[in-house]
Design a protein around this motif. Structure first.
Motif, short mmCIF file in Angstrom:
data_model
loop_
_atom_site.label_atom_id
_atom_site.label_comp_id
_atom_site.label_asym_id
_atom_site.label_seq_id
_atom_site.Cartn_x
_atom_site.Cartn_y
_atom_site.Cartn_z
N PHE A 1 36.94 36.64 38.73
CA PHE A 1 36.03 37.78 38.83
C PHE A 1 35.26 37.82 37.51
CE2 PHE A 1 35.63 42.61 38.37
CZ PHE A 1 34.35 42.60 38.93
N GLY A 2 34.01 37.39 37.57
CA GLY A 2 33.23 37.25 36.36
C GLY A 2 32.05 38.20 36.30
N CYS A 3 31.31 38.08 35.20
CA CYS A 3 30.08 38.83 35.02
C CYS A 3 28.94 38.07 35.68
CB CYS A 3 29.80 39.02 33.53
SG CYS A 3 28.24 39.90 33.16
N ALA A 4 27.90 38.78 36.08
CA ALA A 4 26.76 38.16 36.75
C ALA A 4 25.85 37.41 35.79
CB ALA A 4 25.95 39.23 37.49
N ASP A 5 26.13 37.46 34.51
CA ASP A 5 25.31 36.81 33.49
C ASP A 5 25.06 35.34 33.86
OD1 ASP A 5 24.64 35.38 30.91
OD2 ASP A 5 24.80 37.42 30.14
N THR B 1 29.93 40.57 39.18
CA THR B 1 29.08 41.74 39.06
C THR B 1 28.73 41.91 37.59
OG1 THR B 1 30.90 43.31 38.70
CG2 THR B 1 30.24 42.91 40.98
N ALA B 2 27.63 42.54 37.28
CA ALA B 2 27.25 42.78 35.89
C ALA B 2 28.35 43.58 35.20
CB ALA B 2 25.92 43.53 35.81
N GLY B 3 28.80 43.07 34.06
CA GLY B 3 29.81 43.79 33.29
C GLY B 3 31.18 43.83 33.94
N ASN B 4 31.42 42.99 34.94
CA ASN B 4 32.72 43.01 35.64
C ASN B 4 33.06 44.40 36.16
OD1 ASN B 4 32.94 41.00 33.15
ND2 ASN B 4 34.25 40.17 34.75
N VAL C 1 42.89 36.80 48.28
CA VAL C 1 44.35 36.76 48.24
C VAL C 1 44.94 36.72 49.64
CG1 VAL C 1 46.43 38.03 47.57
CG2 VAL C 1 44.47 37.93 46.01
N LEU C 2 44.51 37.61 50.51
CA LEU C 2 45.14 37.77 51.81
C LEU C 2 44.74 36.69 52.81
CD1 LEU C 2 44.86 41.66 52.19
CD2 LEU C 2 46.75 40.31 51.24
N ALA C 3 43.50 36.24 52.74
CA ALA C 3 43.05 35.23 53.70
C ALA C 3 43.12 33.82 53.13
CB ALA C 3 41.61 35.54 54.13
N LEU C 4 42.73 33.66 51.86
CA LEU C 4 42.69 32.33 51.27
C LEU C 4 43.92 32.02 50.44
CD1 LEU C 4 38.93 32.32 50.18
CD2 LEU C 4 39.95 31.47 52.30
N GLN C 5 44.76 33.03 50.21
CA GLN C 5 46.07 32.87 49.56
C GLN C 5 45.95 32.30 48.13
OE1 GLN C 5 48.36 30.62 52.44
NE2 GLN C 5 48.68 32.43 53.70
N THR C 6 44.96 32.73 47.41
CA THR C 6 44.84 32.32 46.01
C THR C 6 45.95 32.99 45.19
OG1 THR C 6 43.24 34.11 45.66
CG2 THR C 6 42.37 31.90 46.07
N PRO C 7 46.67 32.24 44.35
CA PRO C 7 47.79 32.80 43.60
C PRO C 7 47.40 33.41 42.25
CG PRO C 7 47.75 30.45 43.28
CD PRO C 7 46.63 30.76 44.24
N LEU C 8 46.12 33.29 41.88
CA LEU C 8 45.70 33.76 40.57
C LEU C 8 44.35 34.45 40.66
CD1 LEU C 8 46.28 33.61 37.38
CD2 LEU C 8 44.60 31.74 37.41
N ILE C 9 44.23 35.58 39.96
CA ILE C 9 42.94 36.24 39.75
C ILE C 9 42.70 36.31 38.25
CG2 ILE C 9 41.58 38.34 40.06
CD1 ILE C 9 43.54 39.07 42.37
N MET C 10 41.63 35.69 37.79
CA MET C 10 41.25 35.82 36.38
C MET C 10 40.03 36.74 36.29
SD MET C 10 39.92 33.04 33.53
CE MET C 10 41.54 32.34 33.16
N VAL C 11 40.16 37.80 35.50
CA VAL C 11 39.03 38.67 35.20
C VAL C 11 38.38 38.11 33.93
CG1 VAL C 11 38.26 41.02 34.72
CG2 VAL C 11 40.23 40.63 36.22
N LEU C 12 37.19 37.54 34.08
CA LEU C 12 36.56 36.82 32.98
C LEU C 12 35.33 37.56 32.47
CD1 LEU C 12 36.49 34.18 31.27
CD2 LEU C 12 34.98 33.23 33.03
#
Length: 233
Positions: free
Chosen positions: A85-89, A110-113, A127-138
């Protein structure tokens, strides 16, 4: 069936076509299959792969040129191993930052996360559909949205109006917390906001179960525009 189970079933149904195609490709013995077999399935493994990709970028030893063939290879389905989950920059292209290919990372920006219900819903889908095990807020240094919030805190007359004002206002709590820190107030506000987003996602009901089970992890990080380096908070 509970509401949570119903939601999970619906989301998995939406993704079924793409995921089935990915599984079919694995069975065919193509290069896609080899990549799929080496895809991390744990939070620690996913985080390690992201950070290793960033190290390749810093060493100028990237592996993924992202060709037209790669686009075609992933056209029938996706099986990303992590979310960012990153910034729109425009200066923070996630696949380039982590030296990844099409289909490797599920990206929300999104701008500014800044979070909203639809944004959280997008992350839930990962997470629920694609079962990704990690979320990074960048987040990233020198973020314009964060700077606008800090400047508006110093001078309320600088707070924009309309939807842009709502976006900047969402960052004001982090700017207020940053006032308590010495040093670079903008960097402190960025860290405070990223940590707040991580906390919010960790408390989201649909994500809390996988987190408690150890199958999902949410981490915060920042990207340095001048060096290309990603650092964990």
């Amino acid at each position: 069936m509970t509401n949570a189970q119903t939601r999970r079933t619906v989301l998995r149904g939406i993704a079924l076509g793409g995921l089935s195609a990915a599984v079919g490709a694995c069975a065919s013995g193509t290069s896609t299959a080899q990549e799929h077999l080496t895809t991390p399935t744990t939070p620690d493994g996913a985080l390690q792969r992201l950070l290793e990709g960033n190290k390749r970028l810093l060493a100028n030893q990237t592996l993924h040129p992202q060709t037209l063939d790669d686009i075609r290879k992933h056209a029938t389905g996706q099986a990303p191993y992590a979310q960012v989950f990153g910034c729109a920059d425009s200066r923070v292209p996630v696949e380039a930052v982590f030296d990844e290919d099409f289909g490797d990372v599920f990206v929300t920006r999104t701008a500014g996360n800044v979070l909203s219900d639809p944004t959280i819903g997008t992350i839930e889908y990962g997470v629920l559909a694609l079962q990704t095990p990690l979320i990074m807020v960048l987040g990233h240094q020198n973020c314009g949205a964060v700077k606008a919030a800090v400047d508006a805190l110093k001078d309320p007359a600088k707070l924009p109006t309309g939807p842009l004002g709502a976006l900047v206002s969402a960052l004001l709590p982090a700017a207020r917390r940053a006032k308590e820190h010495s040093g670079d107030i903008y960097a402190a506000a960025l860290e405070a906001h990223v940590r707040s987003v991580v906390t919010t996602l960790q408390g989201t009901p649909s994500l809390a179960g996988p987190i408690a089970a150890g199958t999902l992890r949410v981490v915060g990080a920042s990207y340095d525009l001048s060096t290309g380096k990603v650092s964990l908070y």
